[in-house]
Design an enzyme around this catalytic site. Sequence first.
Site, short mmCIF file in Angstrom:
data_model
loop_
_atom_site.label_atom_id
_atom_site.label_comp_id
_atom_site.label_asym_id
_atom_site.label_seq_id
_atom_site.Cartn_x
_atom_site.Cartn_y
_atom_site.Cartn_z
N GLY A 9 0.82 -1.21 0.00
CA GLY A 9 0.00 0.00 0.00
C GLY A 9 0.85 1.26 0.00
O GLY A 9 0.45 2.30 0.51
N ASN A 86 1.06 -2.52 5.25
CA ASN A 86 0.28 -1.29 5.40
C ASN A 86 -0.99 -1.28 4.55
O ASN A 86 -1.91 -0.52 4.83
CB ASN A 86 1.20 -0.10 5.04
CG ASN A 86 0.45 1.18 4.77
OD1 ASN A 86 0.00 1.84 5.70
ND2 ASN A 86 0.28 1.53 3.49
N SER A 138 -4.85 -0.18 13.69
CA SER A 138 -5.72 0.98 13.90
C SER A 138 -6.16 1.07 15.35
O SER A 138 -6.33 0.05 16.02
CB SER A 138 -6.97 0.87 13.02
OG SER A 138 -7.90 1.87 13.38
N TYR A 151 -13.61 -4.00 10.22
CA TYR A 151 -12.28 -3.37 10.21
C TYR A 151 -11.54 -3.63 11.53
O TYR A 151 -10.37 -4.01 11.54
CB TYR A 151 -12.47 -1.88 9.97
CG TYR A 151 -11.22 -1.04 9.84
CD1 TYR A 151 -10.45 -1.09 8.68
CD2 TYR A 151 -10.84 -0.15 10.85
CE1 TYR A 151 -9.32 -0.28 8.55
CE2 TYR A 151 -9.73 0.65 10.72
CZ TYR A 151 -8.96 0.59 9.57
OH TYR A 151 -7.85 1.40 9.45
N ALA A 153 -12.09 -6.02 13.62
CA ALA A 153 -11.79 -7.45 13.73
C ALA A 153 -10.53 -7.79 12.94
O ALA A 153 -9.65 -8.52 13.41
CB ALA A 153 -12.97 -8.29 13.21
N LYS A 155 -8.05 -5.75 12.08
CA LYS A 155 -6.86 -5.13 12.68
C LYS A 155 -6.54 -5.77 14.03
O LYS A 155 -5.37 -5.91 14.41
CB LYS A 155 -7.07 -3.62 12.82
CG LYS A 155 -7.28 -2.88 11.50
CD LYS A 155 -6.07 -2.94 10.60
CE LYS A 155 -6.13 -1.89 9.50
NZ LYS A 155 -4.96 -1.95 8.62
P1 NDP Z 1 -5.11 4.69 1.53
O1 NDP Z 1 -6.51 4.38 1.14
O2 NDP Z 1 -4.52 6.01 1.19
O3 NDP Z 1 -4.14 3.54 0.99
C1 NDP Z 1 -4.50 2.20 1.05
C2 NDP Z 1 -3.46 1.40 0.33
O4 NDP Z 1 -3.83 0.01 0.37
C3 NDP Z 1 -3.32 1.78 -1.14
O5 NDP Z 1 -1.96 1.84 -1.46
C4 NDP Z 1 -3.99 0.63 -1.87
O6 NDP Z 1 -3.41 0.34 -3.15
C5 NDP Z 1 -3.69 -0.52 -0.94
N1 NDP Z 1 -4.63 -1.62 -1.17
C6 NDP Z 1 -5.98 -1.60 -1.01
N2 NDP Z 1 -6.50 -2.78 -1.40
C7 NDP Z 1 -5.46 -3.55 -1.83
C8 NDP Z 1 -5.34 -4.86 -2.35
N3 NDP Z 1 -6.40 -5.66 -2.52
N4 NDP Z 1 -4.10 -5.32 -2.67
C9 NDP Z 1 -3.03 -4.53 -2.50
N5 NDP Z 1 -3.07 -3.29 -2.01
C10 NDP Z 1 -4.28 -2.81 -1.68
O7 NDP Z 1 -5.06 4.43 3.11
P2 NDP Z 1 -4.18 5.09 4.26
O8 NDP Z 1 -2.85 5.48 3.76
O9 NDP Z 1 -5.00 6.08 4.97
O10 NDP Z 1 -4.04 3.83 5.25
C11 NDP Z 1 -2.91 2.97 5.23
C12 NDP Z 1 -3.08 1.98 6.37
O11 NDP Z 1 -3.25 2.66 7.60
C13 NDP Z 1 -4.30 1.07 6.21
O12 NDP Z 1 -3.98 -0.23 6.63
C14 NDP Z 1 -5.31 1.69 7.15
O13 NDP Z 1 -6.24 0.75 7.62
C15 NDP Z 1 -4.42 2.21 8.26
N6 NDP Z 1 -4.98 3.29 9.03
C16 NDP Z 1 -5.32 4.48 8.45
C17 NDP Z 1 -5.83 5.49 9.22
C18 NDP Z 1 -6.20 6.82 8.66
O14 NDP Z 1 -6.81 7.62 9.39
N7 NDP Z 1 -5.88 7.14 7.44
C19 NDP Z 1 -6.08 5.32 10.65
C20 NDP Z 1 -5.69 4.03 11.16
C21 NDP Z 1 -5.16 3.07 10.36
P3 NDP Z 1 -3.87 1.05 -4.55
O15 NDP Z 1 -4.44 2.39 -4.20
O16 NDP Z 1 -2.61 1.11 -5.32
O17 NDP Z 1 -4.87 0.15 -5.18
#
Ligand code: NDP
Length: 240
Positions: A9, A86, A138, A151, A153, A155
């Site tokens: 990610g 991530n 999270s 979500y 569950a 995490k």
């Molecule tokens: P974004 O939505 O900006 O990024 C999510 C990333 O996950 C993207 O790079 C996306 O890839 C990738 N992704 C999604 N589905 C798939 C898949 N099937 N296979 C491979 N990659 C996948 O999220 P954030 O940067 O905000 O969040 C990053 C992490 O932090 C997550 O795990 C989120 O749960 C966690 N988090 C975020 C918070 C927040 O407030 N933002 C708070 C707490 C935790 P692509 O776009 O290239 O498809």
Amino acid sequence: MPKRALITGGSGGIGAAICKKLAADGLQVIIHTHRNQVKAQALADSIIAAGGDAAVLAFDVTDAQATALALQDLLEAGPIQVLVNNAGIHDDAVFPALGARQWQDVIDVSLNGFFHVTQAVLMPMIRTRWGRIINITSVAALTGNRGQVNYSAAKGALHAATKSLALEVANRGITVNAVAPGIIATEMSANAFATDAIAQMVPMKRAGRPEEVADLVGFLASEKSAYISGQIISINGAMT
Ligand code: NDP
């Protein structure tokens, strides 16, 4: 030879900040993306322009076969010693309205994705006797959050996996930790929280910045964190 880091990610808000931080710290970063290859490539280009070392790798972490194939190629060039799990999605609904697809999809990316990627990377990492695995989870897994049973569950299961895996690899020079952010300013949270809701929920009255999460991940990825393992480390503006 710089250590290689894979950030799943890496095309997302928090992932991109982590890629930049690890590259600035001298690691060769592999920016993983699923659909957003253009964004991931632009990030790689900017890291390289700043004197860092970066490459892009695209696959769907929910697809076991595609993940294994992509990582097989990557690992032929050498081990990954820093893995940041991530990639994550949320798909919220109050529990009575939560569809089976929403349950499955969220578990698939966060939890099954962790399994597919970490299992492929682990043995070569073990052979080097040095590694860092950092799972981005999270606050929702620690405090619960209405509308996020799926979500939290997913995490929360990652928290448990973090602790068990840390025990398994503790005597191999590998640490395994989880970083549990609160509300961080990215596209994901922009869709989920209004500004005044953030002020109500967060004692520090602001969302965190992706760079703040990246600084913590950078420390956990470094030599300095060698004695920290099996921990869930919150970064949330005093939410708990
Ligand atoms: P974004 O939505 O900006 O990024 C999510 C990333 O996950 C993207 O790079 C996306 O890839 C990738 N992704 C999604 N589905 C798939 C898949 N099937 N296979 C491979 N990659 C996948 O999220 P954030 O940067 O905000 O969040 C990053 C992490 O932090 C997550 O795990 C989120 O749960 C966690 N988090 C975020 C918070 C927040 O407030 N933002 C708070 C707490 C935790 P692509 O776009 O290239 O498809």
